[in-house]
Design an enzyme around this catalytic site. Structure first.
Site, PDB file in Angstrom:
ATOM      1  N   ARG A  90       0.826  -1.215   0.000  1.00 41.65           N
ATOM      2  CA  ARG A  90       0.000   0.000   0.000  1.00 41.65           C
ATOM      3  C   ARG A  90       0.859   1.263   0.000  1.00 41.65           C
ATOM      4  NH1 ARG A  90      -5.328  -0.944   3.868  1.00 41.65           N
ATOM      5  NH2 ARG A  90      -6.192  -2.699   2.670  1.00 41.65           N
ATOM      6  N   LYS A 121     -18.874 -14.104   5.423  1.00 48.86           N
ATOM      7  CA  LYS A 121     -20.312 -13.889   5.521  1.00 48.86           C
ATOM      8  C   LYS A 121     -20.919 -13.471   4.187  1.00 48.86           C
ATOM      9  CE  LYS A 121     -21.989 -11.801   9.142  1.00 48.86           C
ATOM     10  NZ  LYS A 121     -22.728 -12.903   9.767  1.00 48.86           N
TER      11      LYS A 121
END
Length: 429
Positions: free
Chosen positions: A38, A199
């Site tokens: 990053r 999820k």
């Protein structure tokens, strides 16, 4: 095409610039940086700004200090690493607002850089506090948003700050938004989507989007357990949210309705164990044929054989048949969007960098990077996925590895990112 003004569209010469970066990099337990990916991705913007002789102030966050000072999450180590990468001194300020920050900003000369301390040491950052943004803006002429990974959140350094200063995008933000939106709006077909993670709720809009536009969808990770349970397949102690079963059934019905053009694939076998340890005793369970095989790659004691996932076991990775099937599908694809690992890649290996529950993810990496012959265009996003690729030092093996987890998901799903929407439009003077 990117519709917001960038650093190329504004006069910067000699200005004092506040640049928001996303330096929330992975750290080892001793505080050392695991991957500086990053940080490296912001270098083009920083160098462009320095070429304009700006006085550069960089702000970012690291981790989740929850509004309290945590020395383990100081950005000092990030400033040091940025100095090494730029071969240029980056000063560090031990707060992001207040007298020390103001004094450091006032003392900056052209082509000099300082980095402010972790924004999230102040609770006002995450609450999108206007007064906190006003303090950040003191002594600043222009705001540059280059922290793509935080633009899906309305926070003081992504939204409130744009009410204080002329605000434009950095080169990384422009590249991220352009790349992801172009892939989603005009992908080279066939388009394959590999979706993992924990999820369904986190990715329901993404799944709906791909059901509409993709030719091949493969589900893996803990998310797959809900779909398996919805089909009546025993998952025992596997991570699963039973409240998501109706959602899984709805998604499967939607995919079935698109069956003439869409392959919607759920794992047919998996690697199971009764613990997450690197030396855990593992088995392969094929829940369609109920064929059990022992994996011999890791030392273990002989296990009792059952015809299904045992009561004390968890599904921790896709099995070899599922991995081979998905890899075969990728050999027919021209574009692949991958978000979410296929197993518990956080468990490290005893005999090397690849853990006992990462083999499904590894075979997909091999398929995407051309090791089986065909190499599709690859767009990779998601915190766990990118983290694994960074740890394996493979970021250069893909066409685009996004620096944003939640932000990339939001953009893939077609949602507006608050931190991008708040920037100046190109067609405004």
């Amino acid at each position: 095409m990117f519709t917001k003004k960038t650093v190329r569209d504004i006069e910067l010469q000699g200005k004092t610039v506040l640049m928001r970066a996303d330096y929330n990099v992975p750290l080892n337990s001793d505080g050392s940086i695991i991957s500086d990916y990053r940080i490296r991705q912001t270098l083009p913007t920083i160098r462009y700004l320095l070429d304009q002789s700006v006085k550069l102030v960089i702000c970012s966050h690291l981790g989740r200090p929850e509004g309290k000072i945590d020395p383990a999450l100081s950005l000092k180590r990030i400033a040091n690493r940025l100095s090494e990468l730029l071969e240029f001194d980056v000063g560090f300020v031990s707060d992001c607002i207040g007298m020390e920050a103001q004094s450091a900003i006032a003392g900056l000369g052209p082509k000099q850089i300082i980095m402010l301390e972790n924004l999230r040491f102040h609770p006002e950052e995450e609450s999108n506090d206007n007064n906190f943004a006003a303090q950040l803006a003191q002594g600043i002429d222009i705001f540059v948003q280059d922290g793509f990974g935080v633009t899906h959140r309305a926070q003081a350094s992504t939204e409130a700050i744009t009410k204080q200063l002329p605000s434009v995008a950095g080169l990384l933000l422009e590249k991220e938004v352009d790349t992801i939106t172009n892939v989603m709006s005009n992908p080279k077909k066939p388009l394959a989507a590999i979706i993992g993670g924990a999820k369904i709720a986190d990715k329901i809009d993404v799944l709906h989007k791909f059901i509409d536009i993709a030719d091949f969808i493969a589900i893996g990770g803990a998310m797959a357990n809900v779909f398996l349970l919805a089909q009546g397949i025993r998952v025992a102690k596997s991570t699963v949210d039973r409240d998501e079963i109706p959602v899984a059934k709805d998604i499967m019905e939607r995919a079935k309705a698109a069956n003439n053009r869409l392959v919607f694939y759920l794992p047919q076998d998996g690697v199971v164990a009764n613990s997450l340890g690197p030396a855990a005793m593992t088995r392969i369970v094929d829940w369609s044929a109920h064929v059990i095989a022992e994996i011999e790659s890791y030392p273990r004691q002989p296990s009792g054989r059952t015809r299904f996932v045992a009561d004390d076991e968890m599904i921790l990775d896709i099995g070899p048949f599922s991995g081979a099937f998905i890899a075969g599908g990728l050999q027919l694809a021209e574009t692949v969007v991958w978000n979410g690992t296929m197993g518990v890649t956080e468990t490290k290996g005893l005999l090397g960098p690849v853990g006992p529950f990462a083999h499904g993810t590894e075979i997909l990496i091999e398929a995407m990077t051309g090791q089986f012959g065909h190499r599709p265009y690859s767009l990779v996003g998601g915190g766990d996925t990118v983290g694994y690729i960074e740890a394996r030092r493979l970021t250069g093996s893909f066409d685009h590895v996004s620096t944003g987890g939640g932000a990339s998901l939001e953009l893939i799903a077609g949602r507006t990112l608050p931190g991008v929407a708040a920037l100046m439009d190109k067609d405004n003077p």
